[in-house]
Design an enzyme around this catalytic site. Sequence first.
Site, short mmCIF file in Angstrom:
data_model
loop_
_atom_site.label_atom_id
_atom_site.label_comp_id
_atom_site.label_asym_id
_atom_site.label_seq_id
_atom_site.Cartn_x
_atom_site.Cartn_y
_atom_site.Cartn_z
N PHE A 107 0.82 -1.23 0.00
CA PHE A 107 0.00 0.00 0.00
C PHE A 107 0.84 1.27 0.00
O PHE A 107 0.49 2.25 -0.67
CB PHE A 107 -0.92 0.00 1.24
CG PHE A 107 -1.93 -1.10 1.22
CD1 PHE A 107 -1.68 -2.33 1.84
CD2 PHE A 107 -3.13 -0.95 0.52
CE1 PHE A 107 -2.61 -3.35 1.80
CE2 PHE A 107 -4.06 -1.97 0.47
CZ PHE A 107 -3.80 -3.17 1.11
N ARG A 108 1.97 1.23 0.77
CA ARG A 108 2.64 2.52 1.04
C ARG A 108 4.05 2.61 0.47
O ARG A 108 4.71 3.62 0.64
CB ARG A 108 2.63 2.77 2.56
CG ARG A 108 1.20 2.95 3.09
CD ARG A 108 1.08 3.03 4.60
NE ARG A 108 -0.34 3.18 4.96
CZ ARG A 108 -1.17 2.14 5.08
NH1 ARG A 108 -0.75 0.89 4.89
NH2 ARG A 108 -2.46 2.32 5.37
N HIS A 133 -8.29 -7.94 8.84
CA HIS A 133 -8.97 -7.01 7.93
C HIS A 133 -9.88 -7.75 6.95
O HIS A 133 -10.20 -7.25 5.88
CB HIS A 133 -7.95 -6.15 7.17
CG HIS A 133 -7.19 -5.24 8.10
ND1 HIS A 133 -5.95 -4.72 7.80
CD2 HIS A 133 -7.47 -4.79 9.35
CE1 HIS A 133 -5.52 -3.98 8.82
NE2 HIS A 133 -6.43 -4.01 9.78
N SER A 153 5.20 -5.23 7.29
CA SER A 153 4.16 -4.24 7.60
C SER A 153 4.82 -2.93 8.04
O SER A 153 5.80 -2.92 8.75
CB SER A 153 3.24 -4.74 8.73
OG SER A 153 2.26 -3.74 9.01
N1 APR Z 1 10.40 -7.79 2.03
C1 APR Z 1 10.39 -7.02 3.15
N2 APR Z 1 9.58 -5.94 3.32
C2 APR Z 1 8.77 -5.62 2.28
C3 APR Z 1 8.74 -6.36 1.08
C4 APR Z 1 9.59 -7.48 0.98
N3 APR Z 1 9.63 -8.26 -0.12
N4 APR Z 1 7.82 -5.76 0.25
C5 APR Z 1 7.32 -4.70 0.92
N5 APR Z 1 7.88 -4.62 2.13
C6 APR Z 1 7.56 -3.66 3.21
C7 APR Z 1 7.46 -2.21 2.77
O1 APR Z 1 8.71 -1.57 2.89
C8 APR Z 1 6.43 -1.65 3.75
O2 APR Z 1 7.06 -1.03 4.88
O3 APR Z 1 6.28 -4.01 3.67
C9 APR Z 1 5.63 -2.86 4.23
C10 APR Z 1 4.20 -2.84 3.77
O4 APR Z 1 3.58 -1.74 4.40
P1 APR Z 1 2.14 -1.24 3.88
O5 APR Z 1 2.18 -1.07 2.41
O6 APR Z 1 1.76 -0.07 4.74
O7 APR Z 1 1.15 -2.47 4.17
P2 APR Z 1 0.55 -2.91 5.55
O8 APR Z 1 1.44 -2.58 6.69
O9 APR Z 1 0.15 -4.33 5.40
O10 APR Z 1 -0.78 -1.99 5.65
C11 APR Z 1 -1.63 -2.23 6.76
O11 APR Z 1 -3.22 -0.70 5.80
O12 APR Z 1 -4.43 0.18 4.07
C12 APR Z 1 -4.47 -0.70 5.12
O13 APR Z 1 -5.92 -2.53 5.23
C13 APR Z 1 -4.72 -2.11 4.67
O14 APR Z 1 -4.00 -4.16 5.77
C14 APR Z 1 -3.56 -2.90 5.25
C15 APR Z 1 -3.05 -1.99 6.34
#
Ligand code: APR
Length: 258
Positions: free
Chosen positions: A41-42, A127, A202
């Site tokens: 997402f971010r 979620h 996350s």
């Molecule tokens: N290995 C390690 N880290 C990774 C990888 C990878 N291959 N790919 C992505 N990341 C990291 C990113 O750097 C980021 O910090 O995973 C993290 C994902 O963060 P978000 O995109 O914020 O996702 P998440 O934490 O799951 O979001 C939580 O937000 O919008 C809501 O409901 C949605 O469940 C989601 C919640």
Amino acid sequence: MTADDDIKIRCAELGVILAGARRGVAFTGAGISTECGIPDFRSPGGLWTRNRPIDFETFLTRRDMRDEAWRRRFAMEESFGGAQPGRGHRALARLVSENRFAGIVTQNIDGLHQAAGVPPDKLVELHGNTTYATCLACQARYEIGWVRLYFDASGGSAPDCQACDGPIKTATVSFGQPMPKEAMERARALTHGCDVFLVLGSSLVVWPAAGFPAAAKQRGATLVIVNREPTEFDAVADLVIHADIGDVLELSMGLHGN
Ligand code: APR
């Protein structure tokens, strides 16, 4: 010592922690699914960098935004409907099947932990999930295939419940929507009873989910965070590894692609 050496040492430390886990809990975010072709997402190019989230109030009150929410859901289907579990999902399924981990608490809605073989009683979806839909008024269940047929036949309109005319939404939790009580209770019980709490992929910015790592730590668990980017909980973790989840788990668990 090079950065690579530092990562290897940390992965060795994680290997020792995982080998000794008896009631571990994994806490996963979108980062565990990026190697499967599902954007997070971010991160740059992530879903919220391309579309603003549709919050619950907006979904309920605006028909055009319900149409848009379903348009996005079906667009998602095109690009990662065929996604398969990645190295992280498979490694966690192994830790659960070997009874080293008591369960997985996920924020993800992609169904990949189930696809990796994690049984429902070992998985908490905070979620919800996007593999089916429900009427928000009477809780009637609708299959995504049925919604897709209605959506296409109506030229892109979101369907209403055939029994009570209520709005139909995927079984996911949107911003502003109450968290699922049973899932929160199960996540709390796992978190309070674990010896290792392993965060994978996350940003830990969405509450109340983001509260679980610190809660585990407060109850004496070993807190490990594996994430490409730093998080605000790194400072309280026992071990932090800023690297790719699949690589880290392969190294730490001595897995080689299995
Ligand atoms: N290995 C390690 N880290 C990774 C990888 C990878 N291959 N790919 C992505 N990341 C990291 C990113 O750097 C980021 O910090 O995973 C993290 C994902 O963060 P978000 O995109 O914020 O996702 P998440 O934490 O799951 O979001 C939580 O937000 O919008 C809501 O409901 C949605 O469940 C989601 C919640």
